[in-house]
Design a protein around this motif. Structure first.
Motif, PDB file in Angstrom:
ATOM      1  N   ALA A   9      -0.668  18.706 -11.847  1.00 13.12           N
ATOM      2  CA  ALA A   9      -0.446  18.320 -13.235  1.00 13.12           C
ATOM      3  C   ALA A   9      -1.685  18.618 -14.054  1.00 13.12           C
ATOM      4  CB  ALA A   9      -0.105  16.846 -13.293  1.00 13.12           C
ATOM      5  N   ALA A  10      -1.488  19.038 -15.278  1.00 12.56           N
ATOM      6  CA  ALA A  10      -2.603  19.285 -16.183  1.00 12.56           C
ATOM      7  C   ALA A  10      -2.557  18.239 -17.284  1.00 12.56           C
ATOM      8  CB  ALA A  10      -2.495  20.687 -16.770  1.00 12.56           C
ATOM      9  N   ALA A  11      -3.688  17.815 -17.721  1.00 16.14           N
ATOM     10  CA  ALA A  11      -3.767  16.826 -18.794  1.00 16.14           C
ATOM     11  C   ALA A  11      -3.309  17.473 -20.097  1.00 16.14           C
ATOM     12  CB  ALA A  11      -5.183  16.304 -18.920  1.00 16.14           C
ATOM     13  N   ARG A  72       9.633  19.344 -15.768  1.00 15.44           N
ATOM     14  CA  ARG A  72       8.372  18.698 -16.177  1.00 15.44           C
ATOM     15  C   ARG A  72       8.659  17.234 -16.488  1.00 15.44           C
ATOM     16  NH1 ARG A  72       2.825  19.885 -17.010  1.00 15.44           N
ATOM     17  NH2 ARG A  72       2.097  18.234 -18.357  1.00 15.44           N
ATOM     18  N   ILE A  73       7.865  16.336 -15.913  1.00 16.29           N
ATOM     19  CA  ILE A  73       8.057  14.894 -16.086  1.00 16.29           C
ATOM     20  C   ILE A  73       6.792  14.284 -16.673  1.00 16.29           C
ATOM     21  CG2 ILE A  73       8.551  12.712 -14.931  1.00 16.29           C
ATOM     22  CD1 ILE A  73       9.778  14.321 -12.658  1.00 16.29           C
ATOM     23  N   ASP A  74       6.959  13.475 -17.701  1.00 16.45           N
ATOM     24  CA  ASP A  74       5.863  12.683 -18.255  1.00 16.45           C
ATOM     25  C   ASP A  74       6.167  11.226 -17.938  1.00 16.45           C
ATOM     26  OD1 ASP A  74       4.629  14.935 -19.336  1.00 16.45           O
ATOM     27  OD2 ASP A  74       5.657  14.721 -21.252  1.00 16.45           O
ATOM     28  N   LEU A  75       5.135  10.515 -17.464  1.00 13.86           N
ATOM     29  CA  LEU A  75       5.301   9.127 -17.033  1.00 13.86           C
ATOM     30  C   LEU A  75       4.458   8.171 -17.865  1.00 13.86           C
ATOM     31  CD1 LEU A  75       4.972   9.706 -13.190  1.00 13.86           C
ATOM     32  CD2 LEU A  75       7.080   9.328 -14.466  1.00 13.86           C
ATOM     33  N   ALA A  76       4.992   6.973 -18.065  1.00 11.67           N
ATOM     34  CA  ALA A  76       4.215   5.891 -18.667  1.00 11.67           C
ATOM     35  C   ALA A  76       3.330   5.293 -17.585  1.00 11.67           C
ATOM     36  CB  ALA A  76       5.160   4.836 -19.241  1.00 11.67           C
ATOM     37  N   GLU A  77       2.451   4.412 -17.968  1.00  8.83           N
ATOM     38  CA  GLU A  77       1.515   3.788 -17.026  1.00  8.83           C
ATOM     39  C   GLU A  77       2.248   3.063 -15.899  1.00  8.83           C
ATOM     40  OE1 GLU A  77      -2.067   3.168 -15.352  1.00  8.83           O
ATOM     41  OE2 GLU A  77      -1.754   4.305 -17.176  1.00  8.83           O
ATOM     42  N   PRO A 112      12.065   3.307 -13.128  1.00 13.81           N
ATOM     43  CA  PRO A 112      10.664   3.698 -13.022  1.00 13.81           C
ATOM     44  C   PRO A 112      10.324   4.118 -11.595  1.00 13.81           C
ATOM     45  CG  PRO A 112      10.820   1.309 -13.061  1.00 13.81           C
ATOM     46  CD  PRO A 112      12.217   1.854 -13.239  1.00 13.81           C
ATOM     47  N   LEU A 113       9.482   5.110 -11.502  1.00 13.33           N
ATOM     48  CA  LEU A 113       9.041   5.613 -10.208  1.00 13.33           C
ATOM     49  C   LEU A 113       7.930   4.731  -9.658  1.00 13.33           C
ATOM     50  CD1 LEU A 113       8.948   9.381 -11.163  1.00 13.33           C
ATOM     51  CD2 LEU A 113      10.655   8.243  -9.758  1.00 13.33           C
ATOM     52  N   SER A 123       1.593  13.282 -15.779  1.00 13.73           N
ATOM     53  CA  SER A 123       2.677  14.252 -15.862  1.00 13.73           C
ATOM     54  C   SER A 123       2.604  15.176 -14.657  1.00 13.73           C
ATOM     55  CB  SER A 123       2.590  15.044 -17.166  1.00 13.73           C
ATOM     56  OG  SER A 123       1.392  15.751 -17.230  1.00 13.73           O
ATOM     57  N   LEU A 124       3.740  15.737 -14.322  1.00 19.10           N
ATOM     58  CA  LEU A 124       3.837  16.627 -13.177  1.00 19.10           C
ATOM     59  C   LEU A 124       5.057  17.505 -13.329  1.00 19.10           C
ATOM     60  CD1 LEU A 124       5.973  15.141 -10.635  1.00 19.10           C
ATOM     61  CD2 LEU A 124       4.506  13.427 -11.680  1.00 19.10           C
TER      62      LEU A 124
END
Length: 134
Positions: A9-11, A72-77, A112-113, A123-124
């Motif tokens: 994942a890249a920031a 592409r997945i973006d995750l919350a905290e 949630p994962l 993200s990944l």
């Protein structure tokens, strides 16, 4: 053989706007956004995500899809999925579109994962490969 792989994942990069005056002769360039190194997800974290999401992926049998599908997945905290986008998104008449849509549904269904609370990535990109099932 793994069903899909995690890509590092890249920031998120911030685009900085140039500040200038109304004077046409004066031009300023925007400073370059700082490069952040790619963060690699550990094998244990990758395996845990596979175990959560992959059983929920139910691609249609027809038409058959033999492509690797990138999501592409973006995750919350807390591990909740904020966004799941296909990269690239396939056309509606593409034979793999149903499998791609099923992969996105599986990701949302798993949210949630169960991810580490103190991780360096938010993200990944997951690769779903139906041929790896066989």
């Amino acid at each position: 053989m793994h069903a899909f792989k995690l890509i590092p994942a890249a920031a998120l990069l911030c685009a900085l706007a140039a500040c200038g005056s109304d004077d046409d002769a004066a031009e300023t360039e925007a400073p370059a956004a700082p490069k952040t190194p790619a963060v690699v997800i550990s094998k244990a974290d990758a395996d845990a995500l596979r175990a959560e999401i992959y059983p929920l992926w139910n691609p249609p049998a027809e038409p058959p899809c033999h492509a690797q599908l990138k999501i592409r997945i973006d995750l919350a905290e807390d591990g909740s999925v904020v966004r799941a986008d296909a990269k690239p998104e396939l056309a509606f008449d593409d034979p793999c579109r149903g499998a791609q849509d099923a992969a996105i549904r599986a990701i949302w269904a798993a949210s949630p994962l169960d991810v580490p609370r103190h991780r360096e990535w938010n993200s990944l990109t997951l690769i779903f490969d139906r041929d790896a099932l066989m």
